[in-house]
Design a protein around this motif. Structure first.
Motif, PDB file in Angstrom:
ATOM      1  N   ALA A 103      -9.684 -23.655 -17.498  1.00  0.00           N
ATOM      2  CA  ALA A 103     -10.703 -22.771 -18.075  1.00  0.00           C
ATOM      3  C   ALA A 103     -12.093 -23.147 -17.580  1.00  0.00           C
ATOM      4  O   ALA A 103     -12.450 -24.327 -17.508  1.00  0.00           O
ATOM      5  N   LYS A 104     -12.888 -22.146 -17.246  1.00  0.00           N
ATOM      6  CA  LYS A 104     -14.242 -22.394 -16.741  1.00  0.00           C
ATOM      7  C   LYS A 104     -15.271 -22.423 -17.868  1.00  0.00           C
ATOM      8  O   LYS A 104     -16.264 -23.147 -17.788  1.00  0.00           O
ATOM      9  N   GLU A 105     -15.064 -21.630 -18.905  1.00  0.00           N
ATOM     10  CA  GLU A 105     -16.023 -21.574 -20.012  1.00  0.00           C
ATOM     11  C   GLU A 105     -15.587 -22.545 -21.097  1.00  0.00           C
ATOM     12  O   GLU A 105     -14.595 -22.320 -21.798  1.00  0.00           O
ATOM     13  N   THR A 106     -16.335 -23.615 -21.255  1.00  0.00           N
ATOM     14  CA  THR A 106     -15.972 -24.649 -22.231  1.00  0.00           C
ATOM     15  C   THR A 106     -17.167 -25.100 -23.072  1.00  0.00           C
ATOM     16  O   THR A 106     -17.147 -26.167 -23.674  1.00  0.00           O
ATOM     17  N   ALA A 150      -2.114 -25.823 -23.432  1.00  0.00           N
ATOM     18  CA  ALA A 150      -1.867 -26.338 -22.081  1.00  0.00           C
ATOM     19  C   ALA A 150      -1.112 -25.335 -21.220  1.00  0.00           C
ATOM     20  O   ALA A 150      -1.243 -25.339 -19.992  1.00  0.00           O
ATOM     21  N   LYS A 151      -0.341 -24.451 -21.850  1.00  0.00           N
ATOM     22  CA  LYS A 151       0.487 -23.496 -21.116  1.00  0.00           C
ATOM     23  C   LYS A 151      -0.121 -22.095 -21.051  1.00  0.00           C
ATOM     24  O   LYS A 151       0.378 -21.249 -20.297  1.00  0.00           O
ATOM     25  N   ASN A 152      -1.192 -21.854 -21.834  1.00  0.00           N
ATOM     26  CA  ASN A 152      -1.742 -20.498 -21.911  1.00  0.00           C
ATOM     27  C   ASN A 152      -3.244 -20.507 -21.620  1.00  0.00           C
ATOM     28  O   ASN A 152      -4.041 -20.925 -22.470  1.00  0.00           O
ATOM     29  N   PRO A 153      -3.662 -20.054 -20.457  1.00  0.00           N
ATOM     30  CA  PRO A 153      -5.082 -20.062 -20.074  1.00  0.00           C
ATOM     31  C   PRO A 153      -5.984 -19.272 -21.015  1.00  0.00           C
ATOM     32  O   PRO A 153      -7.182 -19.560 -21.097  1.00  0.00           O
ATOM     33  N   ASP A 154      -5.432 -18.286 -21.721  1.00  0.00           N
ATOM     34  CA  ASP A 154      -6.252 -17.463 -22.612  1.00  0.00           C
ATOM     35  C   ASP A 154      -6.319 -18.022 -24.039  1.00  0.00           C
ATOM     36  O   ASP A 154      -6.954 -17.415 -24.910  1.00  0.00           O
TER      37      ASP A 154
END
Length: 296
Positions: A116-119, A182-186
């Motif tokens: 993820a880019k937005e953190t 960990a398994k779901n980018p969204d």
């Protein structure tokens, strides 16, 4: 002679009790969000008191509160604190002595997929994510299918009556939240920091390789985006901070009292510190420093 008789009477009274700080077996309830730290506390107490056994039932916080009225449960550990009126009612109803104390400061960590880019988020962003109105379509994931302390904090302190998005997911346990994110980018997960805050713990170290901890906007005027680390919990600079409290109800000074006292002592506070919670029964001074890179 009177003194000796009174000492003997006291000794006999303790021996007649089913348990005491140094002997016996009890059952306590603890919010599942705090399993790693409670497991460690129990391990240390039992190793220092060989005649004791503390059985812990890990439950959603709402069920822990119900256990306050259960005679077989002598103690609960959660983020709930009783009011004076509630404490008196419990004491009068069960004919027990009620003792409670905040012993550490915890936080709800926000986690995302490692890619993820937005953190970085402020609390308006977090509320929008939970309500389903954020600019990105993120899936909130919580620890527990019932009302854990994390869920209660989200509902009461963040949403404040607003409705959660229908996309929200309730995983069975905190480690299930981590694995889901960990398994779901969204996905965006909400877990107690004691599950991922200690990089020296083998299990938590493995979790930190699976997810990324988000930074939230500080509650002070700096506008910095910060992590849920101890210094930020101490001054409640991290916005989703909460206290960990024990509530003991006993008719005599038993094993529950002994275990509670461990949490407030130097040993217990050190266990909280090593678990990357903020010890609640010690005072600290935080001083600003400036490092010179040339001297490192």
């Amino acid at each position: 002679m009177v003194y000796l008789a009174s000492c003997k009477s006291e000794k006999s009274r303790i021996e007649e009790q089913p348990d005491a700080p140094g002997k016996g077996t009890i059952t306590i309830s603890a919010d599942e969000s705090f399993k790693p730290i409670v497991d460690e506390l129990v391990k240390v107490y039992e190793s220092n008191n060989y005649g004791t056994k503390i059985n812990v039932q890990y439950k959603p916080e709402a069920d822990c509160i119900k256990d306050l009225w259960n005679d077989s449960i002598r103690m609960i550990i959660s983020t709930i604190a009783l009011t004076n009126g509630e404490s008196r009612k419990l004491s009068d109803s069960l004919k027990v002595s009620v003792d409670q104390l905040p012993v550490a400061r915890d936080a709800i960590a926000v986690i995302r997929h490692p890619g993820a880019k937005e953190t970085e988020f402020d609390m308006n962003d977090i509320k929008a994510i939970l309500a389903g109105t954020y600019s990105q379509s993120l899936i909130p994931v919580f620890d527990g299918v019932k009302a854990t302390s994390s869920v209660r904090f989200i509902v009461d302190s963040v949403m404040k009556g607003a409705k959660l998005t229908n996309r929200a997911v309730a995983a069975q346990t905190s480690d299930s939240v981590i694995n889901y994110v960990a398994k779901n980018p969204d996905a965006i997960g909400f877990v107690g920091v004691s599950w991922i805050g200690n990089p020296n713990d083998d299990q938590q170290s493995s979790f930190l390789k699976k997810v990324k901890i988000c930074r939230l906007k500080s509650t002070d005027s700096t506008g910095n985006y910060i992590l849920p680390v101890q210094a930020n919990l101490y001054g409640r600079l991290y916005p989703m901070t909460r206290d960990l409290t024990y509530i003991v109800k006993e008719k005599y000074r038993g094993l529950g009292t002994g275990f509670a006292q461990l949490m407030a002592t130097e040993i217990g506070q050190l266990i909280f510190k090593r678990a990357y919670l903020m010890p609640g029964r010690r005072y600290y001074v935080i001083r600003p420093i400036q490092l010179n890179e040339d001297s490192i």
